[in-house]
Structures are given as structure tokens and as C-alpha cells.
Design a protein around this motif. Sequence first.
Motif, PDB file in Angstrom:
ATOM      1  N   LEU A  10      -2.906 -14.445   6.170  1.00  0.00           N
ATOM      2  CA  LEU A  10      -1.759 -13.648   5.731  1.00  0.00           C
ATOM      3  C   LEU A  10      -1.981 -12.161   5.965  1.00  0.00           C
ATOM      4  N   SER A  14       0.429  -9.958   8.157  1.00  0.00           N
ATOM      5  CA  SER A  14       1.088  -8.824   7.495  1.00  0.00           C
ATOM      6  C   SER A  14       0.947  -7.544   8.311  1.00  0.00           C
ATOM      7  N   ARG A  16       1.873  -5.749  11.201  1.00  0.00           N
ATOM      8  CA  ARG A  16       2.963  -5.948  12.134  1.00  0.00           C
ATOM      9  C   ARG A  16       2.894  -5.020  13.339  1.00  0.00           C
ATOM     10  N   ASP A  22       3.444  -1.956   7.969  1.00  0.00           N
ATOM     11  CA  ASP A  22       2.028  -2.146   7.618  1.00  0.00           C
ATOM     12  C   ASP A  22       1.671  -1.510   6.282  1.00  0.00           C
ATOM     13  N   LEU A  25       3.247  -3.986   3.602  1.00  0.00           N
ATOM     14  CA  LEU A  25       2.845  -5.389   3.563  1.00  0.00           C
ATOM     15  C   LEU A  25       1.350  -5.594   3.353  1.00  0.00           C
ATOM     16  N   VAL A  26       0.517  -4.813   4.037  1.00  0.00           N
ATOM     17  CA  VAL A  26      -0.933  -5.034   3.944  1.00  0.00           C
ATOM     18  C   VAL A  26      -1.443  -4.814   2.517  1.00  0.00           C
ATOM     19  N   VAL A  29      -0.219  -7.778   0.271  1.00  0.00           N
ATOM     20  CA  VAL A  29      -0.910  -9.063   0.422  1.00  0.00           C
ATOM     21  C   VAL A  29      -2.324  -8.993  -0.156  1.00  0.00           C
ATOM     22  N   TYR A  33      -0.370 -10.437  -3.744  1.00  0.00           N
ATOM     23  CA  TYR A  33      -0.141 -11.829  -3.329  1.00  0.00           C
ATOM     24  C   TYR A  33      -1.011 -12.840  -4.073  1.00  0.00           C
ATOM     25  N   TYR A  44       6.965 -14.928   0.184  1.00  0.00           N
ATOM     26  CA  TYR A  44       6.277 -13.943   1.023  1.00  0.00           C
ATOM     27  C   TYR A  44       5.985 -14.525   2.408  1.00  0.00           C
ATOM     28  N   ARG A  45       5.523 -15.756   2.447  1.00  0.00           N
ATOM     29  CA  ARG A  45       5.267 -16.386   3.755  1.00  0.00           C
ATOM     30  C   ARG A  45       6.562 -16.497   4.560  1.00  0.00           C
ATOM     31  N   LEU A  48       7.318 -13.201   6.150  1.00  0.00           N
ATOM     32  CA  LEU A  48       6.513 -12.923   7.341  1.00  0.00           C
ATOM     33  C   LEU A  48       7.051 -13.601   8.596  1.00  0.00           C
TER      34      LEU A  48
END
Length: 84
Positions: A10, A14, A16, A22, A25-26, A29, A33, A44-45, A48
Motif C-alpha cells: 500500500l 500510495s 503516485r 504523495d 496519501l503516504v 497510509v 491506515y 482506501y484500497r 488507490l
Amino acid sequence: MADQTELNRLFWHSRRGMLELDVLLVPFVREVYPSLPADDQERYRKLLSCEDQDMFGWFMQREEPEDPDLRRMVRMILDRVQPK
């Protein structure tokens, strides 16, 4: 709870390659997450799997996802970084 292999996968999904995504998301997660309930982890998945340009528009608040699951996840990520 997610196992380390899934978290690593993940993490890489995450990233991108678009800084605006980034930076949202990073950290999400990594920091949030693992403690999410299973249904939010699934959301969340699902997020993505979306196109970067769609996500960019959502996170820049130019538009909202039609899917309520995606809308919930986008709001959750934005709420984390926006001042209240």
C-alpha cells in the motif's frame, strides 16, 4: 489489522508520482491506515484504484467523488490535514 507485506504494498501504491497526492496519501497510509476499521481499509484500497487526475481534483476540492465510499475516504484524508 494489516500485515507488514500489505502495508509495504500500500505504501508503494500510495506513491503516485504527483507531489500533491504523495504528501496526502503516504503519511496517511503510514500513520492512519493500520488503525482503520476493515471497511475503511477497503475504502482506501478502492481509492488507490482511481486515476490520479480524479484524485487530484477531489483532494484539491474542485469536485467530489460520486461514490459515497470514495467521498468518505477523501474527506477523512482531507480532515487530517486541514485546520479545523
